[in-house]
Design an enzyme around this catalytic site. Sequence first.
Site, PDB file in Angstrom:
ATOM      1  N   ARG A   1      -9.918 -10.935  -4.202  1.00  0.00           N
ATOM      2  CA  ARG A   1      -9.924  -9.477  -4.460  1.00  0.00           C
ATOM      3  C   ARG A   1     -10.266  -9.159  -5.913  1.00  0.00           C
ATOM      4  NH1 ARG A   1      -7.433  -7.480   0.283  1.00  0.00           N
ATOM      5  NH2 ARG A   1      -5.942  -8.993   1.060  1.00  0.00           N
TER       6      ARG A   1
ATOM      7  N   ASP B   1     -25.721  -1.364  -2.556  1.00  0.00           N
ATOM      8  CA  ASP B   1     -27.106  -0.884  -2.524  1.00  0.00           C
ATOM      9  C   ASP B   1     -27.178   0.552  -2.015  1.00  0.00           C
ATOM     10  OD1 ASP B   1     -27.985  -3.334  -3.438  1.00  0.00           O
ATOM     11  OD2 ASP B   1     -28.702  -4.048  -1.496  1.00  0.00           O
TER      12      ASP B   1
ATOM     13  N   TYR C   1       0.800  -1.232   0.000  1.00  0.00           N
ATOM     14  CA  TYR C   1       0.000   0.000   0.000  1.00  0.00           C
ATOM     15  C   TYR C   1       0.831   1.281   0.000  1.00  0.00           C
ATOM     16  CZ  TYR C   1      -3.723  -3.299   0.995  1.00  0.00           C
ATOM     17  OH  TYR C   1      -4.606  -4.357   0.905  1.00  0.00           O
TER      18      TYR C   1
ATOM     19  N   SER D   1      -3.752  -0.615  -4.468  1.00  0.00           N
ATOM     20  CA  SER D   1      -3.068  -1.761  -5.066  1.00  0.00           C
ATOM     21  C   SER D   1      -3.799  -2.224  -6.317  1.00  0.00           C
ATOM     22  CB  SER D   1      -2.990  -2.902  -4.046  1.00  0.00           C
ATOM     23  OG  SER D   1      -4.294  -3.359  -3.711  1.00  0.00           O
TER      24      SER D   1
ATOM     25  N   HIS E   1      -8.521   2.021  -5.769  1.00  0.00           N
ATOM     26  CA  HIS E   1      -7.717   1.162  -4.894  1.00  0.00           C
ATOM     27  C   HIS E   1      -6.261   1.527  -5.065  1.00  0.00           C
ATOM     28  CE1 HIS E   1     -11.110  -1.351  -3.944  1.00  0.00           C
ATOM     29  NE2 HIS E   1     -11.415  -1.342  -5.226  1.00  0.00           N
TER      30      HIS E   1
ATOM     31  N   HIS F   1     -15.223  -6.198  -1.851  1.00  0.00           N
ATOM     32  CA  HIS F   1     -15.352  -7.569  -2.334  1.00  0.00           C
ATOM     33  C   HIS F   1     -16.511  -8.318  -1.680  1.00  0.00           C
ATOM     34  CE1 HIS F   1     -11.408  -6.348  -3.613  1.00  0.00           C
ATOM     35  NE2 HIS F   1     -10.972  -6.304  -2.367  1.00  0.00           N
TER      36      HIS F   1
HETATM   37  C1  DQA Z   1      -7.556  -1.881  -1.138  1.00  0.00           C
HETATM   38  C2  DQA Z   1      -7.619  -3.299  -1.748  1.00  0.00           C
HETATM   39  C3  DQA Z   1      -8.532  -4.202  -0.944  1.00  0.00           C
HETATM   40  O1  DQA Z   1      -8.550  -5.510  -1.492  1.00  0.00           O
HETATM   41  C4  DQA Z   1      -8.061  -4.291   0.493  1.00  0.00           C
HETATM   42  O2  DQA Z   1      -8.965  -5.054   1.266  1.00  0.00           O
HETATM   43  C5  DQA Z   1      -7.803  -2.965   1.116  1.00  0.00           C
HETATM   44  C6  DQA Z   1      -7.167  -1.923   0.313  1.00  0.00           C
HETATM   45  C7  DQA Z   1      -6.564  -0.985  -1.899  1.00  0.00           C
HETATM   46  O3  DQA Z   1      -6.690   0.233  -1.789  1.00  0.00           O
HETATM   47  O4  DQA Z   1      -5.650  -1.487  -2.545  1.00  0.00           O
HETATM   48  O5  DQA Z   1      -8.035  -2.771   2.309  1.00  0.00           O
HETATM   49  O6  DQA Z   1      -8.852  -1.296  -1.269  1.00  0.00           O
END
Ligand code: DQA
Length: 156
Positions: free
Chosen positions: A113, A89, A25, A104, A102, A82
């Site tokens: 994911r 909703d 991250y 990542s 995101h 996920h």
């Molecule tokens: C995330 C990716 C998600 O899969 C993970 O649960 C996160 C961070 C991201 O910003 O890369 O908490 O949202």
Amino acid sequence: MTGRRITVIHGPNLRLLGRREPEIYGTATLEAVNAALWSLAEELGVALETFQSNHEGEILDHLESVATRTDGFLVNAAGLTHTSVALRDGLLGVGRPFVEVHLSNTAARESFRHTSLLAPVAAGVVYGFGLQSYLLGLRGLVAHLHDRARSGAPHD
Ligand code: DQA
């Protein structure tokens, strides 16, 4: 374009940014992410507020409470992406466009994911660019709101 109001939603565990799995991250803290967003918002001429919660229900309550003063949402729903039908909703329910971001590249990670319940109903998605995902997402959302306004989409 001026006068647009954007709300940023950070989901569970994002308060730990900077020390949470930095190899995935990055080292930017949530405060740094928000500061970069504030600065870009100023450049783009939009008003921005940010919210983080580790609790799904609090996020849903917040969506509802700010919807009337928000034109669009920038959402990193973290793990809820996920799993949460309720968040999908809720986002549909408040009737405001949103961009999913995101840090990542979730498609290159564990298979659980790879599915986003939000992406099919998002205006767009940006993932894999670290802090830049948020900034690209904000630019995309502002452009999207601009295009909608020009095409005369109804808005309350
Ligand atoms: C995330 C990716 C998600 O899969 C993970 O649960 C996160 C961070 C991201 O910003 O890369 O908490 O949202």
